[in-house]
Each structure stands twice: as C-alpha cells, then as structure tokens.
Design a protein around this motif. Structure first.
Motif, PDB file in Angstrom:
ATOM      1  N   LEU B 133    -145.574 -50.273  25.126  1.00 52.48           N
ATOM      2  CA  LEU B 133    -145.465 -51.057  23.888  1.00 52.48           C
ATOM      3  C   LEU B 133    -146.774 -51.821  23.679  1.00 52.48           C
ATOM      4  O   LEU B 133    -147.331 -52.361  24.629  1.00 52.48           O
ATOM      5  N   ASP B 134    -147.231 -51.875  22.448  1.00 54.62           N
ATOM      6  CA  ASP B 134    -148.462 -52.595  22.124  1.00 54.62           C
ATOM      7  C   ASP B 134    -148.099 -53.993  21.631  1.00 54.62           C
ATOM      8  O   ASP B 134    -147.713 -54.186  20.480  1.00 54.62           O
ATOM      9  N   ILE B 135    -148.230 -54.960  22.538  1.00 56.67           N
ATOM     10  CA  ILE B 135    -147.797 -56.334  22.231  1.00 56.67           C
ATOM     11  C   ILE B 135    -148.646 -56.948  21.111  1.00 56.67           C
ATOM     12  O   ILE B 135    -148.152 -57.753  20.314  1.00 56.67           O
ATOM     13  N   ASN B 136    -149.915 -56.556  21.019  1.00 58.75           N
ATOM     14  CA  ASN B 136    -150.770 -57.109  19.956  1.00 58.75           C
ATOM     15  C   ASN B 136    -150.251 -56.723  18.572  1.00 58.75           C
ATOM     16  O   ASN B 136    -150.190 -57.556  17.662  1.00 58.75           O
ATOM     17  N   LYS B 137    -149.862 -55.465  18.451  1.00 55.68           N
ATOM     18  CA  LYS B 137    -149.299 -55.028  17.164  1.00 55.68           C
ATOM     19  C   LYS B 137    -147.979 -55.729  16.864  1.00 55.68           C
ATOM     20  O   LYS B 137    -147.666 -56.056  15.722  1.00 55.68           O
ATOM     21  N   MET B 138    -147.193 -55.972  17.919  1.00 55.72           N
ATOM     22  CA  MET B 138    -145.909 -56.662  17.731  1.00 55.72           C
ATOM     23  C   MET B 138    -146.152 -58.098  17.248  1.00 55.72           C
ATOM     24  O   MET B 138    -145.423 -58.613  16.392  1.00 55.72           O
TER      25      MET B 138
END
Lengths: 245, 245
Positions: B133-138
């Motif tokens: 999962l890409d936390i920055n995008k989240m």
C-alpha cells in the motif's frame, strides 16, 4: 543436502503446544504440512525447543533439510498457505551441521500481567487487577534466582530432562502504565519453568510470601514448594540466540 | 434524580454492536444488566453513539440516572460482574442535563492495518500483507476529505439520519514499523462511514484508483462509487469529546 533455518512466530491459543503429537494439533505439524505441500517432498523440522499448550512465540526457529535451492518467495507462499496464527519471517541457509536446538545459546521469554481490567489483552496478558502487586518485591525475588542453578522446584515432574540445571542471564519485572512485563533469559528452561517462576513471583507481589522465601522454595527442590503455574496465554517465547558465523 | 457518566471500553468481537437489540447480544445490554443488578433498580443508559457489529471502543461514554449516590467502588463491582470484554474505567456525576450523545463535540476513530502477516493482531488489525500500500497516496486522498461536508457516498443506505453532513477535523495515516494507523476525527460519523472511507483509501493505496478520484467518489453522493467496507475487527472508537464544565 542443504540445511535451512526458518524464523517464525505463532499465536499459541489454538494449539496443543509447539511439538508434534499423535492426536492433537500442534504448530510443528502445521509447519511441516505447509513445507511438505509447497516443496512437494516430506519435510521434517527440528525446533529450537518446545512451548506448552497455549503459549505463544514472537520469535522461534527450526531447521530442516532439502536438496532444493530455496529463495525468499517461499516465505510468502508459506504465509499464504499457513493459518493466520502462524507467520513466517524468513528462511535462510546455514552450515549443514548447524542445529536449531543444540546451537541455541540462550532463550528469552516474556510474561505479561495487566494490573487493570483490559478488554484488549484478555488473550495476551494475565488479568490480575483484583489485587495489587508489589513490583519492587517481585524484583527483589528475581535477584535470588541468580544465586542458583538447580531449578527442580520450578520444573514439571516426570519429564525426560537429564538435569535441572539452568544458567540464568536475566530476570526482571518492568512496569509500563498498568502493564507488567517479566523478561527472563537463560541458556535453557525446564518444562513449565517460566510459568512456575511467575506464579511464585505473584505470590511474592501479593504478599503471600516474602522475597527471601524464594530461597527456600528453590532449595527444597520440590515443585510443590513453588507457586501455582501462571496462565499459559500470557507467556511468549521472544528470542533464541545463535552465533550464525 | 442524579445523572452519571460512565467511561468504559469494550472488545466488540463477540457483540452485535453497541446498541441494544431485541434478539442479538449487545454491549449496551450487558452494561445495563450489570448496572441494574448491582444498583438493584432498572437502569437505562444513553450512549455517546453506536458502533457496528465487531467494532471496538477504547474509550466510550454513556449516561444514566439514579437517586443513589454512587462512589468509585461501583467501578470495581461492575468490572467483576461484567464479562472480560467490557471494562469500566470510571463513573462520575455530571449536570442533570448533560447528554452523552448531544453534548459530544467530536468522535475519534482509529483503524489498524498490518503490512506484514502478524499472528498477534489477527483480531485487531486488517491483515493486508499480500499487496503493498502506498501510504503517501492514501494521505493525499485524506486531504480531499476536508473539502467536503456531505459524505453520503460513505454512508450506509436507508438509515434514519436526517442529514449526511459531517465536519472533518482529522484524517491521517501513520506508519509505525509494519503497522498502519488511520486516525479520523469529526463532529459526527454516518453509519459505516469510517470503514467505507478506509476501504476507499485502500483502493487508493493499492493503485486501483488515484487520490484525485476520491473527489468524484464524494461528489457522486452514491455509496456504490466508494470502495468496499474495510473489515470491522480493525476499527476502534478511541475518543469522544465533551466540555464537562
């Protein structure tokens, strides 16, 4: 043959201990089934030790042999195959005589006690909130452990151990908010030993016996002198020491 | 009549939500049974809100009325009476019109995701380790939430809410080792809203949709535009805000 070490963790709640048994479900059985299925050959494992029914491991090791060259994708495949309460951390090759049990230099356990009713640690800590515990007295009692090597009083009767001698490296209670953590490290542990020590320490902490009384408990070399075993669900194997080079 | 606030926590695993229901077991039912039994009068409670089946609360409040003068011993008695998955923290008197639901100024929830298979958080975190999962995008997607007040797209259909307007105070993902924590705070939440937001965020994090797409999801005002609800067992009500003076 190539020899591999496997590092893993497990929640012991649903298992009758680590070691494989004829009837009841064990962690080792699940592990060997997963390895054998994925590698498509019969795999036998040798663990760093055994844990009793309901006891957990945050870090456990076993070794096994195969002619197949394994890579890290196997970790992911095993995790997909295994139930959610067993997790593989890594698999790595070792020298062909390196032994998960005999080459372990120490084992470390943690035991958790909640001093406040905690609905989120029912399955992971001993809920001991009805009566207060004196952690200072419990730590006084810990110091006495280092004066001895024969822990027969804390050992389950009728086991196949040849000796009841252990070298104690660490035994300490720490308080973090309303949670107590006992860390105990030794070259080896006898069956049921940590839970018997914790049970005795809790008798000290609740004032039933004094720290100095632990001396007599140990010198008696009699399991019935020590306290009742603390519940299994709050005990974790957290480390096993190896010199891999 | 005297009005009391009760602060408590519960593990929602074994309950069909907080609110009392005709057939299935609820936290409120257990709480009212305990209060009524110990105080020997019929006690009705009003909660700060409700949580769905399987959702937990680390900090929850309710109010109730009685003519009895209560002291802190009641906390201990209730904890002894209640099952291990409901824990009372404190009971204190408030002004006789202070309301657990209407006087709450904010609610805060946390949602946990494990990025690595973790056998100890099976019941407390969403085990999301098969795909990264890409936390920055989240977190980019989180910022878009603050531009809106109508969260119809994240609300369960056919509820009795008069409006779907919420003021968002906080929405942020944090990573701690292999664990993600989502903290979301608002004046109110619609039924199923946090789990629908998390489900949508995970679609962003896994690349199924882009952060900017969340704008369209919200503007559609249609539940079917948002992501699937994230599992209940990883959601915690962690705070409810009051001005007690």
């Amino acid at each position: 043959m190539l020899r591999y070490f496997i590092e893993f963790s497990y929640n012991g709640k649903n298992y009758f201990g680590y070691q494989i048994q004829p009837k009841d479900i064990s962690v080792q059985e699940e592990l060997e089934r997963a390895l054998s299925t994925i590698l498509q050959e019969k795999i036998k494992t040798t663990g760093a030790g055994r844990t009793d029914t309901g006891v957990h491991a945050k870090k456990m090791f076993a070794h096994f042999e195969t002619n197949q060259v394994l890579n890290n994708q196997l970790t992911h495949k095993l995790n997909s195959f295994l139930p959610s309460d067993i997790s593989i951390k890594r698999i790595f090759e070792v020298k062909d005589d390196f032994h998960a049990r005999f080459d372990a230099t120490f084992r470390t356990y943690e035991y958790y006690i909640s001093l406040e009713k905690n609905s989120f640690t029912q399955d992971s800590a001993w809920q001991h909130w009805r009566k207060p515990l004196d952690i200072n007295k419990m730590n006084e009692a810990c110091k006495i452990l280092f004066e001895y090597e024969d822990f027969t009083s804390f050992a389950k009767l009728h086991t196949d151990n040849k000796t009841n001698l252990c070298k104690m490296y660490k035994a300490e209670w720490e308080q973090n908010g309303t949670e107590l953590k006992f860390t105990v490290s030794a070259n080896r542990f006898l069956r049921n030993m940590v839970r018997a020590i914790v049970g005795t320490m809790v008798e000290v902490g609740s004032g039933k016996i004094q720290p100095e009384d632990v001396r007599k408990v140990i010198e008696d070399k009699n399991r019935s002198s020590a306290g009742t075993s603390a519940p299994a669900h709050a005990l974790y194997l957290v480390d096993v020491g190896y010199k891999f080079d």
